[in-house]
Scaffold this motif. Structure first.
Motif, PDB file in Angstrom:
ATOM      1  N   GLN A   1      43.929  54.682  62.266  1.00 12.12           N
ATOM      2  CA  GLN A   1      43.009  53.545  62.230  1.00 12.12           C
ATOM      3  C   GLN A   1      41.716  53.295  62.177  1.00 12.12           C
ATOM      4  O   GLN A   1      41.783  54.792  62.923  1.00 12.12           O
ATOM      5  CB  GLN A   1      44.313  53.192  62.876  1.00 12.12           C
ATOM      6  N   VAL A   2      41.129  52.915  61.439  1.00 13.46           N
ATOM      7  CA  VAL A   2      39.123  52.721  61.606  1.00 13.46           C
ATOM      8  C   VAL A   2      38.891  51.530  62.571  1.00 13.46           C
ATOM      9  O   VAL A   2      39.427  50.506  62.138  1.00 13.46           O
ATOM     10  CB  VAL A   2      39.067  53.125  59.951  1.00 13.46           C
ATOM     11  N   ASP A  19      33.765  52.860  51.310  1.00 17.66           N
ATOM     12  CA  ASP A  19      32.834  52.138  49.970  1.00 17.66           C
ATOM     13  C   ASP A  19      32.449  51.380  50.710  1.00 17.66           C
ATOM     14  O   ASP A  19      31.140  50.846  50.528  1.00 17.66           O
ATOM     15  CB  ASP A  19      34.906  51.492  49.606  1.00 17.66           C
ATOM     16  N   SER A  20      32.746  49.909  50.128  1.00 16.62           N
ATOM     17  CA  SER A  20      32.105  48.565  50.351  1.00 16.62           C
ATOM     18  C   SER A  20      31.498  48.185  51.696  1.00 16.62           C
ATOM     19  O   SER A  20      32.890  48.951  51.656  1.00 16.62           O
ATOM     20  CB  SER A  20      32.323  47.546  49.364  1.00 16.62           C
ATOM     21  N   PHE A  32      39.325  54.556  52.107  1.00 15.61           N
ATOM     22  CA  PHE A  32      40.131  55.263  51.719  1.00 15.61           C
ATOM     23  C   PHE A  32      40.436  55.979  53.487  1.00 15.61           C
ATOM     24  O   PHE A  32      39.433  56.943  53.606  1.00 15.61           O
ATOM     25  CB  PHE A  32      39.753  56.154  51.036  1.00 15.61           C
ATOM     26  N   ASN A  33      41.697  55.516  54.284  1.00 17.87           N
ATOM     27  CA  ASN A  33      41.776  56.359  55.141  1.00 17.87           C
ATOM     28  C   ASN A  33      42.347  58.112  54.856  1.00 17.87           C
ATOM     29  O   ASN A  33      43.955  57.915  54.637  1.00 17.87           O
ATOM     30  CB  ASN A  33      42.238  56.154  56.183  1.00 17.87           C
ATOM     31  N   PHE A  41      41.837  51.292  52.762  1.00 18.45           N
ATOM     32  CA  PHE A  41      41.762  49.729  54.059  1.00 18.45           C
ATOM     33  C   PHE A  41      40.777  49.031  54.043  1.00 18.45           C
ATOM     34  O   PHE A  41      40.436  49.069  53.427  1.00 18.45           O
ATOM     35  CB  PHE A  41      41.810  51.044  55.332  1.00 18.45           C
ATOM     36  N   GLU A  42      41.060  48.100  54.624  1.00 21.47           N
ATOM     37  CA  GLU A  42      39.782  46.731  54.567  1.00 21.47           C
ATOM     38  C   GLU A  42      40.197  46.933  56.730  1.00 21.47           C
ATOM     39  O   GLU A  42      41.086  46.057  57.149  1.00 21.47           O
ATOM     40  CB  GLU A  42      40.402  45.910  54.116  1.00 21.47           C
ATOM     41  N   GLU A  43      38.483  46.670  57.095  1.00 24.81           N
ATOM     42  CA  GLU A  43      38.696  46.047  58.765  1.00 24.81           C
ATOM     43  C   GLU A  43      37.842  45.609  58.819  1.00 24.81           C
ATOM     44  O   GLU A  43      36.547  45.115  58.565  1.00 24.81           O
ATOM     45  CB  GLU A  43      38.612  47.705  59.543  1.00 24.81           C
TER      46      GLU A  43
END
Length: 121
Positions: free
Chosen positions: A1-2, A32-33, A100-101, A108-110
């Motif tokens: 997890q990030v 990424d972005s 990317f995890n 992922f998006e956090e």
């Protein structure tokens, strides 16, 4: 997890500057972005600035020429330099990271926890 940790907010007078930082940590990942958003109570969360993996940037019209987004991939850090601040820049600012995890082999998006920026007139 990030996980994302934001810092650098606070109170500043109009015309002043602040620098927000967002540091990502946790699993093995590739960013990424990244975007910085802001939100006031009862309002929607709006994009302020974004930067792609290639370094291409995009800014809201209201902050063009005053804010600068940058990233340091070696430190998994994204920053938002805010100059010539105006009272209307007052908001809670959130960083948003897409990537990317590698540990979980998934995208992922956090979101960060949000940090208050207050500009006094």
């Amino acid at each position: 997890q990030v996980q994302l940790v934001e810092s650098g907010g606070g109170l500043v007078q109009a015309g002043g500057s602040l620098r927000l930082s967002c540091v990502a940590s946790g699993s093995r990942f590739a960013i990424d972005s990244v975007g910085w958003y802001r939100q006031n109570p009862g309002k929607r969360r709006d994009l302020v600035a974004a930067i792609t993996a290639a370094g291409d940037t995009n800014y809201a019209d209201s902050v063009k020429g005053r804010f600068t987004i940058s990233r340091d991939n070696s430190k998994n850090t994204v920053s938002l330099q805010m100059d010539s601040l105006k009272p209307e820049d007052t908001a809670v600012y959130y960083c948003n990271v897409n990537g990317f995890n590698r540990d979980y082999d998934e995208f992922f998006e956090e979101w960060g926890q949000g940090i208050q920026v207050t500009v006094s007139s």
